[in-house]
Write an enzyme that holds these catalytic residues in place. Structure first.
Site, PDB file in Angstrom:
ATOM      1  N   CYS A 195       0.846  -1.190   0.000  1.00 20.14           N
ATOM      2  CA  CYS A 195       0.000   0.000   0.000  1.00 20.14           C
ATOM      3  C   CYS A 195       0.884   1.243   0.000  1.00 20.14           C
ATOM      4  O   CYS A 195       1.468   1.598   1.032  1.00 20.14           O
ATOM      5  CB  CYS A 195      -0.930  -0.005   1.221  1.00 20.14           C
ATOM      6  SG  CYS A 195      -1.923   1.486   1.398  1.00 20.14           S
TER       7      CYS A 195
ATOM      8  N   CYS B 164      -0.310   3.990   2.359  1.00 16.05           N
ATOM      9  CA  CYS B 164      -0.060   3.683   3.767  1.00 16.05           C
ATOM     10  C   CYS B 164       1.408   3.877   4.146  1.00 16.05           C
ATOM     11  O   CYS B 164       1.721   4.386   5.219  1.00 16.05           O
ATOM     12  CB  CYS B 164      -0.459   2.235   4.079  1.00 16.05           C
ATOM     13  SG  CYS B 164      -2.107   1.764   3.536  1.00 16.05           S
ATOM     14  N   ASP B 165       2.322   3.458   3.276  1.00 15.81           N
ATOM     15  CA  ASP B 165       3.730   3.349   3.665  1.00 15.81           C
ATOM     16  C   ASP B 165       4.700   4.159   2.811  1.00 15.81           C
ATOM     17  O   ASP B 165       5.883   4.238   3.134  1.00 15.81           O
ATOM     18  CB  ASP B 165       4.156   1.874   3.626  1.00 15.81           C
ATOM     19  CG  ASP B 165       3.281   1.002   4.524  1.00 15.81           C
ATOM     20  OD1 ASP B 165       3.224   1.295   5.725  1.00 15.81           O
ATOM     21  OD2 ASP B 165       2.657   0.054   4.014  1.00 15.81           O
TER      22      ASP B 165
END
Length: 312
Positions: free
Chosen positions: A137, A140-141
């Site tokens: 993701c 997300c990261d």
């Protein structure tokens, strides 16, 4: 421990676009509707940085679209129980039970909308570096790798769109692609090709990653020549497809060879009163718009089923 039993009209398992849409239609049909979600509301949509092919929005972030769908569902009266783990289910023509950690639900109808999860990269040290340079993701990261070189593996829209997102923060993005093309929209591919700090490595396969505690380089192989080399980078993001989340339901509903739940065009499974919607269903195309359509049909059919059972 004896769990409290709850009678309910409709339970929807999964709060992605299919589940939230089904909830909206279920509530508007005056059904007592509960959505159970063991993860984050919005499903895979929530991890999409930008969405440009959903009707009504020229562009919208995945988070915003998920939040709008959730707000509409709750405004209609849907109850959403987030992070409520389902321990087991019983789904037969005569009995439907959904057991969570706290309750024993007995719904009149069930819609399965559990979606799918990213496939893991098929490399030896995937588990070793998961969260330490192996990710699935970018939203997300990706921020953890500002100014660094990162890799993306995949050949669809998701891989290309996330590569463009990563290019906003990374010094360079390498798309590792074992074939000589992509199965993505021409518009998206053109944008990628015009992004200065994205490089596409055609005919290359990711064979592993390595590093001291965290990923420091990727091992790739030229599939045409067989030559192997190491590329310094700090992370690899995988977008090689998805796997349906069906383990709970395998004893009860028919599942195809590739793991997706089988249903007809009315979303009806082989079990009376049990429907399926979204990416977990066996079908040719998996888009937000098709998930929403599935959720609509499933809820309308569930309402008809519940009414017919009451009239008996």
């Amino acid at each position: 421990m004896n769990k409290e039993e709850k009678q309910i009209d409709l339970i929807i398992i999964g709060a992605g676009p299919a589940g939230l849409t089904a909830g909206i239609y279920g509530a508007r049909a005056n059904l007592n509707t509960l959505i159970l979600e063991d993860d984050i509301i919005g499903g895979q949509v929530r991890s999409s940085y930008t969405i440009e092919n959903y009707p009504g929005f020229k562009t919208i972030t995945g988070v915003e679209l998920a939040e709008r769908m959730e707000a509409q569902a709750t405004a209609e009266g849907v109850t959403i129980d987030e992070f409520d783990f389902i321990e087991k289910v019983t789904l037969t023509d005569d009995e439907k039970i959904v057991e969570t950690g706290d309750y024993l639900y007995k719904p009149k109808a069930v819609i399965i909308a559990t979606g799918a999860k990213p496939k893991k990269l098929p490399i030896p040290h995937e588990a070793t570096y998961l969260g330490k340079g192996i990710h699935y993701c970018a939203v997300c990261d990706g921020a953890n790798y500002s100014g660094e070189v990162v890799g993306v593996v995949g050949g669809g829209n998701a891989a290309l769109e996330e590569a463009m997102y990563l290019a906003r923060m990374a010094s360079k993005v390498l798309i590792i692609r074992r074939y000589d093309g992509f199965h993505a929209e021409a518009k998206v591919l053109k944008e990628v090709e015009e992004t200065a700090n994205i490089e596409i490595l055609y005919h290359h396969d990711l064979i592993d990653v390595a590093g001291d505690h965290f990923v420091e380089y990727a091992k790739v192989k030229d599939v045409q020549t067989g030559e192997e080399k190491e590329i310094p980078l700090k992370a690899v993001f995988g977008y090689i497809g998805t796997e349906p989340k069906t383990d709970l339901f395998k004893p009860f509903v028919n599942i195809g060879e590739d793991g997706y739940i089988l249903a007809d065009e009315s979303m009806q499974t082989n079990v009376a009163g049990v429907y399926v919607a979204g990416d977990v269903r066996q079908k040719e195309f998996r888009q937000i718009s098709t998930a929403v359509a599935d959720g609509t049909i499933a809820a309308l059919k569930a309402e008809k089923y519940i009414v017919s059972q009451k009239e008996r």
